[in-house]
Scaffold this motif. Sequence first.
Motif, short mmCIF file in Angstrom:
data_model
loop_
_atom_site.label_atom_id
_atom_site.label_comp_id
_atom_site.label_asym_id
_atom_site.label_seq_id
_atom_site.Cartn_x
_atom_site.Cartn_y
_atom_site.Cartn_z
N TYR A 1 0.83 -1.21 0.00
CA TYR A 1 0.00 0.00 0.00
C TYR A 1 0.87 1.26 0.00
N GLU B 1 0.94 3.97 -3.00
CA GLU B 1 0.61 5.38 -2.76
C GLU B 1 1.72 6.28 -3.31
N ARG C 1 1.39 6.14 -7.02
CA ARG C 1 0.00 6.32 -7.49
C ARG C 1 -0.44 5.15 -8.37
N ARG D 1 -9.37 2.46 2.84
CA ARG D 1 -10.29 3.21 1.99
C ARG D 1 -9.46 4.15 1.13
N ASP D 2 -9.23 3.72 -0.06
CA ASP D 2 -8.42 4.47 -1.01
C ASP D 2 -8.92 4.08 -2.39
N ARG E 1 -7.48 3.85 -5.07
CA ARG E 1 -6.54 3.05 -5.85
C ARG E 1 -6.43 1.61 -5.33
#
Length: 140
Positions: free
Chosen positions: A6, A10, A13, A28-29, A31
Motif C-alpha cells: 500500500y 501510494e 500512485r 479506503r483508497d 486506488r
Amino acid sequence: MKAEIYRVAERYRLKVFVVANSYINVPRDPRIERVVVSDGFDAADNWIAERAGPSDIVVTADIPLADRAIKNGAAVIGTTGLPFTASSIGMAMANRELLSNLRAMGEVTGGPKPMSPRDRSRFLSALDEAVNRLKRLPPQ
C-alpha cells in the motif's frame, strides 16, 4: 506485506487489487480495490492469472500462480522479496513438488519461516525495482 504494498502504491500512485475468496479489510483508497471471488478451488489465483499481464506486478508465495503470471508477462515477486523469473520458476516448481512429496511422507512439517527484517527490506527493494522497470516500458 500488504502495508508495504500500500505504501509503495501510494508513492507511485498505482492501482492495487487485493484478491481473496472471502471479505478482507483494505484501506479506503480509490486506488485499492478489494476483489472477492467465489470460494472455488484456485478462484483467487485464476482471477489474478487471467488478468495479469506485462504491465502488472503480482506478489505471491504461490509458485503455480507465479508460473502462470510469468507466462502472461507479469513481473512476479515472492513475499520474501525474491523475484520469480522465467529462468527461476522451473526450479521453484521442482522444489515445490519435492517438498510436497516430503510433506506427504511426513518428512517435512511446518510452514515457511516468519518474515525477517531482511526479507521485508528485500521485498521493498524488489517491489520498488519492479515498479521502476515497468514505468520505463512504453505504454501498452
